[in-house]
Motif scaffolding. Structure first.
Motif, PDB file in Angstrom:
ATOM      1  N   LEU A 165      41.357  17.243  73.337  1.00  0.00           N
ATOM      2  CA  LEU A 165      40.326  17.779  72.454  1.00  0.00           C
ATOM      3  C   LEU A 165      39.011  17.742  73.215  1.00  0.00           C
ATOM      4  O   LEU A 165      38.612  16.678  73.702  1.00  0.00           O
ATOM      5  N   SER A 166      38.335  18.865  73.329  1.00  0.00           N
ATOM      6  CA  SER A 166      37.073  18.930  74.070  1.00  0.00           C
ATOM      7  C   SER A 166      35.976  19.444  73.154  1.00  0.00           C
ATOM      8  O   SER A 166      36.191  20.372  72.362  1.00  0.00           O
ATOM      9  N   PHE A 167      34.778  18.847  73.292  1.00  0.00           N
ATOM     10  CA  PHE A 167      33.643  19.197  72.441  1.00  0.00           C
ATOM     11  C   PHE A 167      32.380  19.350  73.288  1.00  0.00           C
ATOM     12  O   PHE A 167      32.177  18.611  74.249  1.00  0.00           O
ATOM     13  N   ILE A 168      31.520  20.287  72.891  1.00  0.00           N
ATOM     14  CA  ILE A 168      30.180  20.409  73.460  1.00  0.00           C
ATOM     15  C   ILE A 168      29.201  20.598  72.301  1.00  0.00           C
ATOM     16  O   ILE A 168      29.404  21.452  71.434  1.00  0.00           O
ATOM     17  N   TYR A 169      28.104  19.790  72.315  1.00  0.00           N
ATOM     18  CA  TYR A 169      27.080  19.863  71.282  1.00  0.00           C
ATOM     19  C   TYR A 169      25.727  20.115  71.937  1.00  0.00           C
ATOM     20  O   TYR A 169      25.411  19.514  72.971  1.00  0.00           O
ATOM     21  N   ASP A 170      24.921  20.966  71.323  1.00  0.00           N
ATOM     22  CA  ASP A 170      23.563  21.183  71.806  1.00  0.00           C
ATOM     23  C   ASP A 170      22.739  19.914  71.592  1.00  0.00           C
ATOM     24  O   ASP A 170      22.799  19.292  70.524  1.00  0.00           O
ATOM     25  N   ASN A 171      21.934  19.575  72.597  1.00  0.00           N
ATOM     26  CA  ASN A 171      21.076  18.395  72.526  1.00  0.00           C
ATOM     27  C   ASN A 171      19.600  18.769  72.450  1.00  0.00           C
ATOM     28  O   ASN A 171      18.759  17.946  72.098  1.00  0.00           O
ATOM     29  N   LYS A 172      19.282  20.012  72.771  1.00  0.00           N
ATOM     30  CA  LYS A 172      17.899  20.504  72.695  1.00  0.00           C
ATOM     31  C   LYS A 172      17.845  21.636  71.664  1.00  0.00           C
ATOM     32  O   LYS A 172      18.586  22.613  71.766  1.00  0.00           O
ATOM     33  N   TYR A 173      16.960  21.499  70.695  1.00  0.00           N
ATOM     34  CA  TYR A 173      16.808  22.541  69.681  1.00  0.00           C
ATOM     35  C   TYR A 173      15.495  22.314  68.943  1.00  0.00           C
ATOM     36  O   TYR A 173      14.985  21.194  68.864  1.00  0.00           O
ATOM     37  N   ASP A 174      14.952  23.396  68.415  1.00  0.00           N
ATOM     38  CA  ASP A 174      13.725  23.301  67.621  1.00  0.00           C
ATOM     39  C   ASP A 174      14.049  22.914  66.180  1.00  0.00           C
ATOM     40  O   ASP A 174      13.407  22.046  65.600  1.00  0.00           O
ATOM     41  N   ASP A 175      15.034  23.592  65.603  1.00  0.00           N
ATOM     42  CA  ASP A 175      15.468  23.296  64.243  1.00  0.00           C
ATOM     43  C   ASP A 175      16.851  22.662  64.293  1.00  0.00           C
ATOM     44  O   ASP A 175      17.738  23.145  65.009  1.00  0.00           O
ATOM     45  N   THR A 176      17.026  21.603  63.531  1.00  0.00           N
ATOM     46  CA  THR A 176      18.306  20.909  63.513  1.00  0.00           C
ATOM     47  C   THR A 176      19.406  21.849  63.030  1.00  0.00           C
ATOM     48  O   THR A 176      19.279  22.439  61.949  1.00  0.00           O
ATOM     49  N   PRO A 177      20.471  22.051  63.809  1.00  0.00           N
ATOM     50  CA  PRO A 177      21.573  22.912  63.358  1.00  0.00           C
ATOM     51  C   PRO A 177      22.105  22.444  62.005  1.00  0.00           C
ATOM     52  O   PRO A 177      22.179  21.235  61.757  1.00  0.00           O
ATOM     53  N   PRO A 178      22.449  23.351  61.112  1.00  0.00           N
ATOM     54  CA  PRO A 178      22.888  22.961  59.772  1.00  0.00           C
ATOM     55  C   PRO A 178      24.110  22.045  59.782  1.00  0.00           C
ATOM     56  O   PRO A 178      24.257  21.201  58.892  1.00  0.00           O
ATOM     57  N   GLU A 179      24.972  22.184  60.808  1.00  0.00           N
ATOM     58  CA  GLU A 179      26.158  21.324  60.868  1.00  0.00           C
ATOM     59  C   GLU A 179      25.796  19.872  61.137  1.00  0.00           C
ATOM     60  O   GLU A 179      26.586  18.967  60.850  1.00  0.00           O
TER      61      GLU A 179
END
Length: 320
Positions: free
Chosen positions: A242-256
């Motif tokens: 199982l592989s995952f990638i999550y954004d760590n830089k963003y202006d608005d927090t992703p809804p998820e």
């Protein structure tokens, strides 16, 4: 119950709580002198690329050296690991949360001699902890190998996870939300499968300038653009990934990511962040199964469409 009785009950409760708190040991000011137990194989599925290896007891880390990490042609130090690998085994807890007993966190994270190389390079005697000071509301000292999993071995191992060989600057809303949910899902998965192996690390976009935390005179610590986590599970049918990638830089927090401070894996939907092992390799430059003498390209391109279901008794975590 009259007022005097009520006051006595409240004071008695406070006294019991204080006594309980005093009974919980605190992590010492320096790390425990421990190494990985012989029955743990943390690097079983670690990437082929290894720089400065660090044995954290409950994990192994490959700490970034002076190389070009973002492809801009300039050598740099990330002041963090390029990957952290850990072997997690099932744990049966006698508490509803499913967590193993823990010591109180150390007031400051442990200073490691391995980072003297960075201190010399940047001509700074500051602690890496200093670089994070004042930015905690935005950037956490994000564990890559979870302390709660280390506590399954012993609380001393949990204490030793508070080192910067095991951390990256992680967005607070990620670290305290869906990422924690993922960690507890994996802990739950270890309970169900008996054991799992994890590799976690930062991702830096190529040909982009490194953004750092740390004030003048402090060690600049680059902020990853994304973070990855790969889970390896063994069965009679072979190895599942199982592989995952999550954004760590963003202006608005992703809804998820927005689920409040909830530690239960049941609150979050991780399927949008499922990727293939090949995607992780392309994003990081790391190579998995480098010692296998056969073409695994088709296997590496596989992407899970959903997470394995868990039995209720195996769940770890709770919601506040």
């Amino acid at each position: 119950m009259n007022r005097a009785q009520l006051l006595f009950a409240v004071l008695s409760f406070v006294s019991v709580q204080q006594s309980f708190a005093q009974e919980v040991p605190k992590c010492p000011s320096t790390p425990y002198l421990i190494v990985s137990p012989g029955e743990y194989d943390h690097t079983r599925y670690a990437p082929s690329q290894q720089e400065r290896l660090y044995d954290g007891g409950s994990f192994f880390a490959s700490i970034d050296g002076e190389d070009d990490d973002n492809g801009d042609g300039v050598s740099d130090y990330l002041v963090q690991p390029t990957w952290v690998a850990s072997h997690i085994k099932a744990y049966q807890a006698d508490r509803p949360s499913g967590y193993a007993p823990a010591f109180k966190r150390p007031s400051t994270w442990y200073r490691l001699k391995v980072f003297d190389e960075e201190r010399e390079h940047f001509k700074s005697k500051k602690r890496i902890d200093d670089s994070y000071r004042g930015v905690g509301n935005t950037w956490n000292r994000g564990h890559l190998a979870q302390r709660a999993d280390a506590n399954r071995i012993a609380p001393e191992y949990g204490c030793n996870t508070h080192v910067f060989a095991n951390a990256v600057p992680q967005r607070a809303s990620l670290n305290q939300g869906i990422w924690l949910g993922l960690e507890n899902y994996i802990s739950s998965l270890a309970n169900q499968r008996g054991e799992v192996w994890i590799v976690t690390g930062p991702i830096f976009s190529k040909n982009t300038k490194l953004e750092t935390i740390g004030d003048a005179g402090e060690i600049p610590v680059p902020i990853p653009d994304q973070v990855f986590k790969v889970v390896f599970m063994e069965s009679d049918a072979g190895v599942q990934v199982l592989s995952f990638i999550y954004d760590n830089k963003y202006d608005d927090t992703p809804p998820e990511y927005k689920s409040g401070r909830c530690q239960s894996d049941l609150r979050y939907d991780h399927t949008p962040f499922l990727v293939s092992l090949a995607d992780v390799e392309r994003a990081t430059g790391l190579t998995f199964f480098g010692d296998v003498d056969q073409d695994l390209s088709e296997f590496k391109e596989l992407r899970a469409s959903r997470l394995p279901a868990l039995e209720a008794d195996n769940h770890v975590g709770y919601c506040l």
